[in-house]
Motif scaffolding. Structure first.
Motif, PDB file in Angstrom:
ATOM      1  N   VAL A 796       0.840  -1.202   0.000  1.00 13.96           N
ATOM      2  CA  VAL A 796       0.000   0.000   0.000  1.00 13.96           C
ATOM      3  C   VAL A 796       0.876   1.254   0.000  1.00 13.96           C
ATOM      4  CG1 VAL A 796      -1.621   1.357   1.387  1.00 13.96           C
ATOM      5  CG2 VAL A 796      -1.982  -1.095   1.101  1.00 13.96           C
ATOM      6  N   ILE A 797       1.911   1.259   0.855  1.00 12.25           N
ATOM      7  CA  ILE A 797       2.811   2.427   0.935  1.00 12.25           C
ATOM      8  C   ILE A 797       3.530   2.634  -0.398  1.00 12.25           C
ATOM      9  CG2 ILE A 797       4.813   3.404   2.132  1.00 12.25           C
ATOM     10  CD1 ILE A 797       3.996   1.623   4.564  1.00 12.25           C
ATOM     11  N   GLU A 798       4.044   1.529  -0.964  1.00 13.13           N
ATOM     12  CA  GLU A 798       4.762   1.631  -2.242  1.00 13.13           C
ATOM     13  C   GLU A 798       3.854   2.130  -3.352  1.00 13.13           C
ATOM     14  OE1 GLU A 798       6.218  -2.320  -2.645  1.00 13.13           O
ATOM     15  OE2 GLU A 798       8.042  -1.947  -1.475  1.00 13.13           O
ATOM     16  N   ASN A 799       2.605   1.627  -3.380  1.00  7.06           N
ATOM     17  CA  ASN A 799       1.650   2.073  -4.402  1.00  7.06           C
ATOM     18  C   ASN A 799       1.318   3.555  -4.240  1.00  7.06           C
ATOM     19  OD1 ASN A 799       1.451  -0.376  -5.660  1.00  7.06           O
ATOM     20  ND2 ASN A 799      -0.353  -1.051  -4.529  1.00  7.06           N
ATOM     21  N   ASP A 805       2.866  10.407  -4.750  1.00  7.06           N
ATOM     22  CA  ASP A 805       3.885  11.322  -4.227  1.00  7.06           C
ATOM     23  C   ASP A 805       5.244  10.634  -4.173  1.00  7.06           C
ATOM     24  OD1 ASP A 805       5.379  13.224  -2.957  1.00  7.06           O
ATOM     25  OD2 ASP A 805       3.926  13.617  -1.363  1.00  7.06           O
ATOM     26  N   LYS A 806       6.027  10.823  -5.206  1.00  9.74           N
ATOM     27  CA  LYS A 806       7.338  10.158  -5.279  1.00  9.74           C
ATOM     28  C   LYS A 806       8.380  10.840  -4.394  1.00  9.74           C
ATOM     29  CE  LYS A 806       6.801   8.172  -9.901  1.00  9.74           C
ATOM     30  NZ  LYS A 806       5.401   8.501 -10.138  1.00  9.74           N
ATOM     31  N   THR A 807       8.020  11.963  -3.720  1.00 10.68           N
ATOM     32  CA  THR A 807       8.992  12.660  -2.862  1.00 10.68           C
ATOM     33  C   THR A 807       9.085  12.033  -1.471  1.00 10.68           C
ATOM     34  OG1 THR A 807       7.324  14.219  -2.023  1.00 10.68           O
ATOM     35  CG2 THR A 807       8.464  14.811  -4.080  1.00 10.68           C
ATOM     36  N   LEU A 812      11.543   5.496   5.592  1.00  6.69           N
ATOM     37  CA  LEU A 812      11.101   6.170   6.811  1.00  6.69           C
ATOM     38  C   LEU A 812       9.605   5.974   7.057  1.00  6.69           C
ATOM     39  CD1 LEU A 812      12.964   9.622   7.018  1.00  6.69           C
ATOM     40  CD2 LEU A 812      12.893   7.822   8.749  1.00  6.69           C
ATOM     41  N   TYR A 813       8.810   6.173   6.025  1.00 11.49           N
ATOM     42  CA  TYR A 813       7.360   6.040   6.174  1.00 11.49           C
ATOM     43  C   TYR A 813       6.970   4.594   6.474  1.00 11.49           C
ATOM     44  CZ  TYR A 813       5.852  10.781   4.993  1.00 11.49           C
ATOM     45  OH  TYR A 813       5.589  12.127   5.030  1.00 11.49           O
ATOM     46  N   LYS A 814       7.699   3.653   5.869  1.00 14.65           N
ATOM     47  CA  LYS A 814       7.437   2.235   6.124  1.00 14.65           C
ATOM     48  C   LYS A 814       7.716   1.917   7.593  1.00 14.65           C
ATOM     49  CE  LYS A 814      10.066  -0.756   3.971  1.00 14.65           C
ATOM     50  NZ  LYS A 814      10.635  -1.544   2.868  1.00 14.65           N
ATOM     51  N   GLU A 815       8.844   2.427   8.111  1.00 15.00           N
ATOM     52  CA  GLU A 815       9.205   2.174   9.504  1.00 15.00           C
ATOM     53  C   GLU A 815       8.162   2.761  10.449  1.00 15.00           C
ATOM     54  OE1 GLU A 815      12.587   3.434  12.827  1.00 15.00           O
ATOM     55  OE2 GLU A 815      12.869   4.016  10.722  1.00 15.00           O
ATOM     56  N   ILE A 816       7.720   3.993  10.169  1.00 16.72           N
ATOM     57  CA  ILE A 816       6.751   4.661  11.056  1.00 16.72           C
ATOM     58  C   ILE A 816       5.409   3.925  11.046  1.00 16.72           C
ATOM     59  CG2 ILE A 816       5.404   6.779  11.392  1.00 16.72           C
ATOM     60  CD1 ILE A 816       7.882   8.309  10.259  1.00 16.72           C
ATOM     61  N   MET A 848       1.069  12.387   8.200  1.00 14.81           N
ATOM     62  CA  MET A 848       2.461  12.832   8.236  1.00 14.81           C
ATOM     63  C   MET A 848       2.759  13.808   7.110  1.00 14.81           C
ATOM     64  SD  MET A 848       4.512   9.403   9.437  1.00 14.81           S
ATOM     65  CE  MET A 848       3.765   8.302   8.262  1.00 14.81           C
ATOM     66  N   LYS A 849       2.169  13.563   5.939  1.00 17.11           N
ATOM     67  CA  LYS A 849       2.373  14.467   4.812  1.00 17.11           C
ATOM     68  C   LYS A 849       1.773  15.842   5.116  1.00 17.11           C
ATOM     69  CE  LYS A 849       3.722  15.327   0.620  1.00 17.11           C
ATOM     70  NZ  LYS A 849       5.156  15.436   0.336  1.00 17.11           N
ATOM     71  N   ARG A 850       0.567  15.828   5.714  1.00 17.19           N
ATOM     72  CA  ARG A 850      -0.107  17.083   6.033  1.00 17.19           C
ATOM     73  C   ARG A 850       0.672  17.877   7.079  1.00 17.19           C
ATOM     74  NH1 ARG A 850      -3.520  16.877   9.929  1.00 17.19           N
ATOM     75  NH2 ARG A 850      -4.237  14.781   9.441  1.00 17.19           N
TER      76      ARG A 850
END
Length: 909
Positions: A796-799, A805-807, A812-816, A848-850
Motif C-alpha cells: 500500500v505504501i509503495e503504491n 507522491d514520489k517525494t 522512513l514512512y514504512k518504519e513509522i 504525516m504528509k499534512r
C-alpha cells in the motif's frame, strides 16, 4: 451424575448474573471475560473462545466497550441470531444502503428514530427488524434485557376492537368478549422495540392512537380512558403496500426513516447462492445428515422465478430436501443426495433459463462440482485435472439416463438434464490442461487412418471457419471418433439430446461435420447417425465461446446526455484509432432515469467480453449507474467522469493495447489530472491487494485426513477474521494435485501448505503435521499470516508513493507505519484486521504528509470520549509515535492520536 462442560458452566454463570442484575438494577449489564475466567477458574483464552461460540450460536449478546460485556440474549429465536448487520448475506452489496439507514436510525439520539420497512412478502423484513434490535443492544442504545415484541396487524384485521385491544390493552368489559384485563403489546415492549408487521392493516383510528403514542409517549387501554399510561418504546413498522395509498399521511409524517429491503430478483446471483448454501446447511443440521447437492440443483435454485422471495426460497429448499430424504430412507443410504428432480415443477423451470444466464452461473457453479452440506459447513471437492476422456462418454450418458429413469424422472425432464450435461461435458474438456500431442503415442490407441482423417478435417474446418483449434480438440476428437466407430460396429445406439440446438446454433459446424461424416462412412464402411454428426460439430465449437478463450480487452462505453453526443465521440474515436470495441449510449434529456439505467445495463451486458468495462460519462445520474450495474451484474466497471472527446480517444487507444482495466483507468485519470478527485475510500479499494487467501491441507492417505487437518486449523486459528479459506486436497495423483494448486493460485493467494507430504512448490511454505501437533506449526502459520499483512501494508505504501507522491521517503514512512501498527497490537493489545490496517496506513501517510507541510491538525470529534475511556493508551501511543516521527520533524498531537484510535477501535461519532 454427568459433569457440566466449561461451556455449560459459562452460560449458567452469565444467566445467573444477568438475572441478578435485572432484579437489582432493572437491567442486565452483562459480564466480561476476566470476571468469568476468575470466578470459574478457567483459562481466559478458553473463556474467550467459549464466549465467541455462544455469541455465534445466538445465546449471548456482545455489548461493545472496554471491556466487552456479554449478556444473555433474552430474545433468542432459533438460529437466526447467529447473524448481525456485519455478516448478514448482502451486507456489502444489495443490503448495504438499507443497513446504513438502519444503523443511523438506531443510533440517532436520544433513543433512535421510528422506522418503516418496505418490501415484498418474504424479503426478510421481520428478521431485519430483529437485527436492528440486536444492533441497538450491542451498541448500548438498549439494555440487554430490552424486549423485542413482534405483532402482525393482519391477524385481527377483521376485528378492529380486538386488534386495538392486542395493541394497547383493554379493561374487563370494554367490549363484547373482554372477560378480563389485557396487557397490550405496546406496554409489553416498554423500553424496547415494538415491530408492527403489515401495518397497513391497522385501521385509521388505530393509526391515530399510534401516532399519539409516538408524539407523547402516552396511550390508554380500551375501556380505561382515564388511566393514561406511558411507554418508552421504539416503533418499527413494515408493509408490503404503497405507503401513500395505504397509510394516513399524518401517520407516515411521524416516521422519518423509510428503508426498502430489495426483492430476491434484484439481488446478485452470488448473494442468492450464499442464501441457498445457508438454507441447505440449516436443513442438514435439522435432519442430522449430510446433503450432497448436484450442480443442476444449484442451477435451478439460482434461476427459477421465486416470487415469494427469500421466504419462498427457504420453503422450496425444505420441500426438495424432504423428497430427497424420503428416497434416502427407502434406499437405506446414509447421506441425502439432492437432485433437481426432487424439487417442485416451478423450481425445475430454472434449468430452462440456464442458457440465458450460463455466463454468470458457470462462475458460481462448476459443471462437475458437487457440494456436501453439513451443520458444520460446506465441503467442496476440487477435481482439478480430472476431465473425462471421450472413450467412456456414451456409457456415461447411458448410465445417467438409466439412473434418472429408475428415479422416476419423466422423459421431458431427462431430455433437459441430458442436454445440460452434454454441454458441461464439452466445457470440462475445454477446461482441461493442454496436452502436447504425440501422434506416435496416440497411434497406439487410435487407428492411424482416424488420426490422418481428423488432422485433415480440422485443417479444412479451421480454414473455412477462420478458427485455430487447441491441441485438446485434435486429441479429444481422435479418441471420440475411435470410440464412436467401435460403438456403431457393435450395434449400440448413439443419442444426442442436444441435436436440435446444435443444428440451429452451429449451422456452419454442422455442415462441415456432415461432409466429414461421409468420409468416415466410406473409409470404415459404416453408417453414422445424425446424432453423432452433432457430437462432431460440438468439437468444432471448442474455444469459440469467449468465456473459453484467452482474456480479451476491455470495452469502452460512452454514455452522455443529448441525442448524438456519445455517438459523435464514438465515431471520432473509431476513425482516428480504429477501435471497434467502443459503444455509445445517448441519453435524451427527457429520458426517465430508470429506463436509461435499464438500457445502459442491457448494452453493457450484451457487449462486454469478460475483461471489464470503461464507462465514460458526463454528469448527473449517469455517474452512479456504473457502480449499480457492477453490483447487479458482477461485471467489472471503472467510471471516468466529465469525459471529453480526447478522453474517449485515449481510452479507446489504450484498450486496444492493454488488458488490465485498472491500469488503463489509472493512466487515463493521471494524464487528465483527474486522479485526485477520487475519495480516500476509492484509494483504499484500489490499493488493497487481493484478499482471497487459501491454506491448502494435504495428505497421501486420502482427502479425509486432509479434511481432519483442515478442522484442526480452523479450531486453533482465527481464519475467518483473516479472510482465509482452508482447502483440503489429496495427492493420490501428483499431476492432478499440481494442476489444482495452479488453478487455485490464479485466483487466490496461497499462504501455506500443511500436511504429511511436502510438494516442494517454489514460493509456498510448507508446515508438517508433526509441527502442527507440537504447537510450533500453529505459531509458524500465524507468523505467515502476520507477515502477509505486513507485506500488504508495504505494498500500500509503495503504491501510494508510486501513484501519488514520489517525494516521500519509502523507508522512513514504512518504519513509522509498521512500527505504529506493531505497537498498537503488541503493546496496547488491540488486534487490527487487515482491512482496518490498510486504511490506517493510508491515514498515517496522509497525516504525516499534512503535518510536514505545516498544516494544522483538525479537531477529533470523539476526542473527549476517547480520552475518557482510553487516556492511558492515548498517552503511550503519543509518546511512542513522536519518537518515530522526530526523524521527519513532525510532532503528533492528542487529536491525531485520537483519530488513529478512533479508526482502530471503530468508534462512532
Amino acid at each position: 451424575m454427568k459433569r457440566s462442560t466449561n461451556k455449560e458452566e459459562v452460560l449458567k454463570y452469565i444467566e445467573e448474573q444477568c438475572e441478578k442484575q435485572l432484579k437489582d438494577n432493572d437491567k442486565a449489564i452483562g459480564c466480561d471475560t476476566n470476571e468469568i475466567a476468575n470466578k470459574l477458574d478457567i483459562k481466559r483464552a478458553n473463556v474467550s473462545k467459549i464466549l465467541n461460540e455462544l455469541y455465534l450460536e445466538g445465546m449471548l449478546i456482545k455489548i461493545k466497550g472496554k471491556p466487552v460485556l456479554y449478556s444473555i440474549n433474552f430474545n433468542k429465536k432459533e438460529s437466526k441470531f447467529s447473524v448481525n448487520f456485519d455478516n448478514i448475506i448482502g451486507a456489502d452489496k444489495s443490503l448495504k444502503k438499507s443497513i446504513q439507514q438502519a444503523k443511523a436510525s438506531i443510533l440517532y439520539p436520544p433513543r433512535g428514530l421510528y422506522t418503516l420497512l418496505l418490501g415484498e412478502t418474504g424479503v426478510g423484513k421481520t428478521m431485519f427488524a430483529e437485527l436492528m434490535h440486536r444492533f441497538a443492544i450491542e451498541n448500548g442504545v438498549l439494555s440487554s434485557s430490552a424486549p423485542f415484541i413482534s405483532f402482525n396487524c393482519a391477524d385481527y384485521a377483521n376485528n378492529p376492537q380486538l386488534l386495538l385491544a392486542h395493541l394497547f390493552g383493554s379493561k374487563k368489559g370494554a367490549f363484547t368478549g373482554a372477560d378480563k384485563d389485557r396487557i397490550g403489546v405496546v406496554e409489553k415492549a416498554n423500553n424496547g422495540i415494538l415491530f408492527l408487521d403489515e401495518v397497513h392493516r391497522l385501521p385509521p383510528e388505530g393509526q391515530e392512537m399510534l401516532f399519539y403514542l409516538m408524539d407523547k409517549g402516552e396511550f390508554t387501554s380500551l375501556g380505561d380512558v382515564d388511566n393514561v399510561k406511558k411507554s418508552n418504546v421504539l416503533i418499527i413498522c413494515a408493509t408490503t403496500e404503497d405507503v401513500d395509498t395505504s397509510l394516513l399521511a399524518t401517520f407516515t409524517r411521524r416516521i422519518p426513516i423509510n428503508i426498502t429491503i430489495p426483492p430476491l430478483r434484484d439481488r446478485t446471483f452470488e448473494e442468492r447462492y450464499e442464501l441457498v448454501c445457508e438454507f441447505l446447511k440449516i436443513e442438514s443440521a435439522r435432519i442430522g445428515r449430510e446433503i450432497i447437492v448436484s450442480p443442476n440443483s444449484l442451477r435451478c435454485l439460482l434461476l427459477y422465478n421465486c416470487s415469494g422471495n427469500v421466504g419462498q426460497l427457504k420453503s422450496d429448499i425444505q420441500l426438495g430436501c424432504a423428497n430427497a430424504f424420503l428416497k434416502c430412507i427407502s434406499k437405506k443410504e446414509r447421506n441425502i443426495r439432492l437432485h433437481s428432480t426432487d424439487f417442485a415443477s416451478h423450481v425445475k423451470q430454472g434449468l430452462i433459463l440456464y442458457k440465458n444466464y450460463n455466463e454468470y452461473i458457470d462462475k458460481i457453479v462448476n459443471g462437475s462440482k458437487r457440494l456436501s452440506f453439513s451443520a458444520s459447513g460446506v465441503e467442496e471437492i476440487l477435481e482439478g485435472g480430472k476431465a473425462k476422456l471421450p472413450d467412456n462418454f456414451y456409457e456415461d450418458i447411458e448410465d445417467r439416463i438409466q439412473e434418472l429413469q429408475e428415479r422416476g424422472v419423466d422423459e421431458e425432464d431427462i431430455n433437459v438434464l441430458m442436454s445440460l450435461e452434454i454441454e458441461n461435458y464439452f466445457k470440462e474438456l475445454i477446461g482441461s490442461p493442454e496436452r502436447g500431442v504425440n501422434k506416435e503415442e496416440l497411434s497406439k490407441i487410435v487407428d492411424k487412418s482416424i488420426i490422418d482423417l481428423v488432422e485433415e478435417f480440422l485443417t479444412y474446418a479451421g480454414a473455412k471457419l477462420g478458427r485455430v483449434f487447441p491441441n485438446k480438440t485434435f486429441y479429444g476428437l481422435c479418441l471420440h471418433i475411435s470410440s464412436s466407430i467401435e460403438r456403431i460396429r457393435t450395434g449400440k445406439k448413439i443419442i444426442n439430446h442436444n441435436l436440435k440446438k446444435i443444428i440451429e446454433e452451429y449451422k456452419e459446424e454442422y455442415v462441415l461435420s456432415l461432409n466429414f461424416a461421409t468420409k468416415l462412412e466410406k473409409q470404415f464402411i459404416i453408417k453414422l447417425p445424425v446424432d453423432e454428426v452433432g457430437f462432431i460439430s460440438m468439437f468444432l465449437t471448442l474455444g469459440k465461446d469467449s468465456d473459453l478463450e484467452e482474456i480479451t480487452h476491455p470495452i469502452v462505453v460512452v454514455a452522455m446526455h443529448g441525442r448524438h453526443t456519445a455517438s459523435s465521440m464514438m465515431e471520432v474515436a473509431q476513425k482516428l484509432v480504429g477501435a471497434y470495441n467502443i459503444y455509445a449510449y445517448d441519453m435524451n434529456l427527457d429520458k426517465n432515469a430508470k429506463d436509461a439505467y435499464q438500457e445502459l445495463k442491457e448494452l453493457i451486458v450484451k457487449n462486454h467480453r469478460g475483461a471489464g468495462v470503461l464507462l465514460l460519462v458526463d454528469m448527473g445520474s449517469l455517474k452512479m449507474f456504473g457502480k449499480l450495474i457492477e453490483e447487479e451484474t458482477s461485471i467489472r466497471i471503472k467510471v471516468i467522469e466529465m469525459a471529453s472527446t480526447i478522453t474517449v480517444i485515449e481510452c479507446a487507444r489504450k484498450s486496444l493495447i492493454e488488458k488490465d482495466i485498472d491500469e488503463i483507468w489509472y493512466a487515463v485519470n493521471e494524464s487528465h489530472s483527474n486522479f485526485f478527485n477520487s475519495s480516500l475510500q476509492s484509494l483504499s479499494e484500489n490499493f488493497l491487494v487481493k484478499k482471497d487467501k487459501v491454506i491448502i491441507t494435504v495428505c497421501t492417505t486420502g482427502e479425509g485426513s486432509a479434511i481432519a487437518i483442515k478442522q484442526m486449523l480452523e479450531n486453533k486459528i482465527s481464519l475467518q477474521d483473516n479472510n482465509i479459506q482452508v482447502v483440503p486436497l489429496n495427492v493420490n495423483d501428483i499431476k492432478e494435485f499440481y494442476s489444482t494448486v495452479n488453478k487455485l493460485a490464479k485466483d487466490k493467494k496461497i499462504i501455506a501448505i500443511v500436511g504429511t507430504f511436502n510438494p516442494d512448490i517454489y514460493g509456498i511454505p510448507f508446515v508438517s503435521v508433526s509441527q502442527l501437533f507440537s504447537g510450533k506449526g500453529i505459531r509458524v502459520i500465524q507468523n505467515y499470516i502476520r507477515d502477509d499483512h505486513r507485506n500488504n501494508y508495504v505494498e500500500v505504501i509503495e503504491n501510494y508513493i508510486q501513484e501519488l507522491d514520489k517525494t516521500i521517503d519509502l523507508d522512513l514512512y514504512k518504519e513509522i507505519c509498521l512500527s505504529t501498527i506493531d505497537f498498537i497490537q503488541n503493546d496496547l493489545g488491540y488486534y487490527i484486521h487487515e482491512e482496518i490496517g490498510t486504511g490506517l496506513v493510508l491515514h498515517l501517510i496522509c497525516t504525516m504528509k499534512r503535518l510536514s507541510n505545516g498544516s494544522e491538525s483538525p479537531i477529533c470529534e470523539v476526542r473527549d470520549k476517547i480520552l475518557r475511556d482510553y487516556e492511558e493508551d492515548v498517552i503511550k501511543l503519543k509518546e511512542y509515535m513522536n519518537i518515530l516521527t522526530k526523524k521527519i520533524n513532525v510532532e503528533i498531537n492528542i487529536d491525531e492520536v485520537c483519530f488513529i484510535l478512533r479508526n482502530v477501535l471503530e468508534i462512532r461519532n
